[in-house]
Design an enzyme around this catalytic site. Structure first.
Site, PDB file in Angstrom:
ATOM      1  N   ASN A 213       0.845  -1.198   0.000  1.00 41.26           N
ATOM      2  CA  ASN A 213       0.000   0.000   0.000  1.00 41.26           C
ATOM      3  C   ASN A 213       0.877   1.243   0.000  1.00 41.26           C
ATOM      4  O   ASN A 213       2.105   1.149  -0.012  1.00 41.26           O
ATOM      5  CB  ASN A 213      -0.969  -0.022   1.188  1.00 41.26           C
ATOM      6  CG  ASN A 213      -0.224  -0.018   2.510  1.00 41.26           C
ATOM      7  OD1 ASN A 213       0.482   0.923   2.842  1.00 41.26           O
ATOM      8  ND2 ASN A 213      -0.354  -1.105   3.270  1.00 41.26           N
ATOM      9  N   LYS A 292       7.737 -17.752 -10.217  1.00 36.12           N
ATOM     10  CA  LYS A 292       6.938 -16.690 -10.832  1.00 36.12           C
ATOM     11  C   LYS A 292       5.746 -17.290 -11.592  1.00 36.12           C
ATOM     12  O   LYS A 292       5.915 -18.239 -12.363  1.00 36.12           O
ATOM     13  CB  LYS A 292       7.821 -15.894 -11.797  1.00 36.12           C
ATOM     14  CG  LYS A 292       7.097 -14.706 -12.387  1.00 36.12           C
ATOM     15  CD  LYS A 292       7.973 -13.924 -13.345  1.00 36.12           C
ATOM     16  CE  LYS A 292       7.146 -12.841 -14.002  1.00 36.12           C
ATOM     17  NZ  LYS A 292       7.841 -12.194 -15.112  1.00 36.12           N
ATOM     18  N   PRO A 310      -2.923 -11.430  10.678  1.00 34.28           N
ATOM     19  CA  PRO A 310      -3.159 -11.233  12.106  1.00 34.28           C
ATOM     20  C   PRO A 310      -3.266  -9.747  12.409  1.00 34.28           C
ATOM     21  O   PRO A 310      -2.598  -8.927  11.776  1.00 34.28           O
ATOM     22  CB  PRO A 310      -1.898 -11.825  12.754  1.00 34.28           C
ATOM     23  CG  PRO A 310      -0.852 -11.784  11.686  1.00 34.28           C
ATOM     24  CD  PRO A 310      -1.591 -11.947  10.387  1.00 34.28           C
ATOM     25  N   ASP A 311      -4.112  -9.376  13.348  1.00 31.60           N
ATOM     26  CA  ASP A 311      -4.174  -7.982  13.783  1.00 31.60           C
ATOM     27  C   ASP A 311      -3.129  -7.795  14.888  1.00 31.60           C
ATOM     28  O   ASP A 311      -3.322  -8.222  16.030  1.00 31.60           O
ATOM     29  CB  ASP A 311      -5.584  -7.637  14.295  1.00 31.60           C
ATOM     30  CG  ASP A 311      -5.736  -6.132  14.481  1.00 31.60           C
ATOM     31  OD1 ASP A 311      -4.799  -5.500  15.014  1.00 31.60           O
ATOM     32  OD2 ASP A 311      -6.771  -5.573  14.080  1.00 31.60           O
ATOM     33  N   ILE A 312      -2.027  -7.201  14.519  1.00 30.00           N
ATOM     34  CA  ILE A 312      -0.871  -7.106  15.430  1.00 30.00           C
ATOM     35  C   ILE A 312      -1.250  -6.279  16.656  1.00 30.00           C
ATOM     36  O   ILE A 312      -1.012  -6.671  17.806  1.00 30.00           O
ATOM     37  CB  ILE A 312       0.327  -6.468  14.699  1.00 30.00           C
ATOM     38  CG1 ILE A 312       0.674  -7.304  13.458  1.00 30.00           C
ATOM     39  CG2 ILE A 312       1.531  -6.363  15.634  1.00 30.00           C
ATOM     40  CD1 ILE A 312       1.652  -6.638  12.513  1.00 30.00           C
TER      41      ILE A 312
HETATM   42  O1  C5P Z   1      -7.989  -2.199  11.293  1.00 33.53           O
HETATM   43  P1  C5P Z   1      -7.162  -1.094  10.791  1.00 33.53           P
HETATM   44  O2  C5P Z   1      -6.102  -1.526   9.810  1.00 33.53           O
HETATM   45  O3  C5P Z   1      -7.903   0.077  10.264  1.00 33.53           O
HETATM   46  O4  C5P Z   1      -6.423  -0.558  12.107  1.00 33.53           O
HETATM   47  C1  C5P Z   1      -5.370   0.328  12.074  1.00 33.53           C
HETATM   48  C2  C5P Z   1      -4.527   0.189  13.299  1.00 33.53           C
HETATM   49  O5  C5P Z   1      -4.267  -1.170  13.614  1.00 33.53           O
HETATM   50  C3  C5P Z   1      -3.157   0.763  13.093  1.00 33.53           C
HETATM   51  O6  C5P Z   1      -2.665   1.169  14.355  1.00 33.53           O
HETATM   52  C4  C5P Z   1      -2.387  -0.415  12.551  1.00 33.53           C
HETATM   53  O7  C5P Z   1      -0.991  -0.279  12.724  1.00 33.53           O
HETATM   54  C5  C5P Z   1      -2.945  -1.551  13.351  1.00 33.53           C
HETATM   55  N1  C5P Z   1      -3.004  -2.838  12.638  1.00 33.53           N
HETATM   56  C6  C5P Z   1      -2.225  -3.898  13.032  1.00 33.53           C
HETATM   57  N2  C5P Z   1      -2.329  -5.102  12.401  1.00 33.53           N
HETATM   58  C7  C5P Z   1      -3.189  -5.274  11.380  1.00 33.53           C
HETATM   59  C8  C5P Z   1      -4.002  -4.218  10.969  1.00 33.53           C
HETATM   60  C9  C5P Z   1      -3.873  -3.009  11.591  1.00 33.53           C
HETATM   61  O8  C5P Z   1      -1.427  -3.737  13.964  1.00 33.53           O
HETATM   62  N3  C5P Z   1      -3.256  -6.441  10.770  1.00 33.53           N
END
Ligand code: C5P
Length: 405
Positions: A213, A292, A310-312
């Site tokens: 992105n 590739k 994963p949502d870190i």
């Molecule tokens: O859910 P969203 O991407 O909008 O959330 C943004 C916040 O969550 C930011 O602080 C981003 O660094 C963190 N984030 C994360 N892991 C992800 C998605 C978002 O730590 N997979």
């Protein structure tokens, strides 16, 4: 930005080839808003002329304690009392030995000794041949100078003017400037460890393609700098960006969200603050092809399946340390509209005490931004400013919210 507006710096030069860097450093100080009074030793004048330093500082250079321009004939008293800091760059081995013993047989050493020690910090930037630098006498002298309260900066490594290679090069002008700016920043995060994620992630499709992105990483890098300026130990987990590492910051480079999560987990236990500024990809290809993926001419396009990353941030925020308040978590939200509502919802969803909202298209790649801070008390805006100014303001806001020690 006028980081040094209103500051008066005495810039002392002792003898060494690195005097050529002092010219650029002097310019940097002036550009940053400081007034600069240059004082040179006799040895320094063999390497660079007072004419150059006068032109760059806009003030006549001092070199003699008998300078009759001062009405009371006491330049060592007058110059040291006007100063907000005294910076010796370059500081030769001999000059540091002199400082250490409190000797005062020329104007520069005299004014260092005469300075009001509680108010006017002495910052020295060593510069010398690698053997001189490594010599036990020099190392001992630097340790004692530090013990006496002097800020002894590090040195660079590499090729030296003498043709040898090793430690002892003076820091570069921009590094010196950073150290002076840092000296004046309030140390609101002293003793804290701050972990920051920054930049985009890169999710591989095959060995040559991937999903990413437009995050530039600038806000996260500015936060790393601001936290370090505020006295914190900083670990910066960075996705693929072409930004220089802020001075003094421990950088861990990663590619994918999974890499980023591993790097964050490795440091989270030691952290007091976690700031998730990275734009982590929401999804990654279910499997990355090992070779590739070839276009075969049939017109068929590859069918890509995705899995969620994963949502870190949410993971760290759910940890025991975060829940107990030992680890303070800060999230970011990049939105295109309805910033307040989205930021409030995201704060709840991620389970973090502080959520920082910004408008994505107004910030990506830019050097300025505007932030909306949302916490349990409500929302307040940090109006549009440079990312570094905003990072400093955000660091101050975070520091206020940390449990006292
Ligand atoms: O859910 P969203 O991407 O909008 O959330 C943004 C916040 O969550 C930011 O602080 C981003 O660094 C963190 N984030 C994360 N892991 C992800 C998605 C978002 O730590 N997979």
């Amino acid at each position: 930005m006028s980081d040094l507006a209103g500051k008066h710096i005495v810039l002392g030069l002792s003898g060494g080839v690195a005097c050529y860097k002092a010219a650029e450093f002097c310019r940097g100080l002036v550009k940053a808003g400081a007034t600069v009074q240059v004082v040179m030793t006799e040895a320094a004048e063999h390497f660079i002329t007072p004419v150059t330093m006068q032109a760059l500082s806009g003030r006549p250079v001092y070199s003699s304690q008998w300078d009759a321009r001062e009405g009371n004939n006491m330049p060592h008293i007058n110059l040291s009392r006007e100063a907000d800091a005294i910076v010796i760059a370059p500081a030769s081995a001999d000059f540091m030995a002199k400082l250490l013993h409190g000797r005062a047989d020329d104007l520069l050493s005299l004014l260092c000794l005469a300075r009001p020690i509680e108010r006017v910090q002495l910052i020295v930037a060593p510069a010398m041949n690698r053997e001189m630098y490594a010599h036990p006498a020099t190392q001992r002298n630097m340790a004692q100078l530090r013990a006496d309260g002097t800020t002894v900066l590090g040195v660079g490594a590499g090729e030296q003017a003498c043709g040898e290679t090793g430690d002892g090069r003076m820091l570069e002008p921009d590094e010196l400037l950073y150290e002076v700016v840092r000296h004046f920043r309030p140390k609101v995060l002293a003793g804290r460890h701050v972990l920051i994620t920054a930049g985009p992630t890169f999710e591989a499709i095959d060995p040559v393609r991937g999903l990413t992105n437009r995050s530039s990483g600038k806000m996260g890098f500015a936060l790393a700098r601001a936290a370090h300026e505020a006295g914190a130990q900083v670990t910066l987990v960075a996705g693929p960006v072409a930004l220089p590492t802020p001075r003094g910051v421990m950088r861990v480079d990663v590619q994918s969200a999974s890499d980023m999560q591993r790097a964050v987990q490795a440091s989270a236990d030691a952290a007091d603050v976690f700031i998730a500024a990275a734009a982590v990809a929401d999804w990654r290809p279910a499997s990355a092809a090992e070779q590739k993926i070839k276009k075969d001419g049939s017109g068929d396009v590859p069918a890509l399946a995705f899995v969620e990353n994963p949502d870190i941030l949410a993971g760290v925020a759910a940890s025991q340390r975060a829940k107990s308040g030992a680890l303070y978590c800060v999230g970011f939200a990049a939105e295109s509209h309805d910033l307040l509502a989205h930021a409030q919802a995201k704060r709840a969803r991620k389970g973090v005490p502080l959520l920082v909202g910004n408008i994505g298209p107004d910030t990506f790649g830019r050097d300025d931004n505007a932030l909306l801070l949302v916490d349990e008390r409500g929302a307040h805006e940090l109006p549009r400013a440079s990312k570094l100014a905003l990072a400093r303001a955000l660091v101050a806001e975070i520091a206020q919210r940390l449990p006292r020690r």
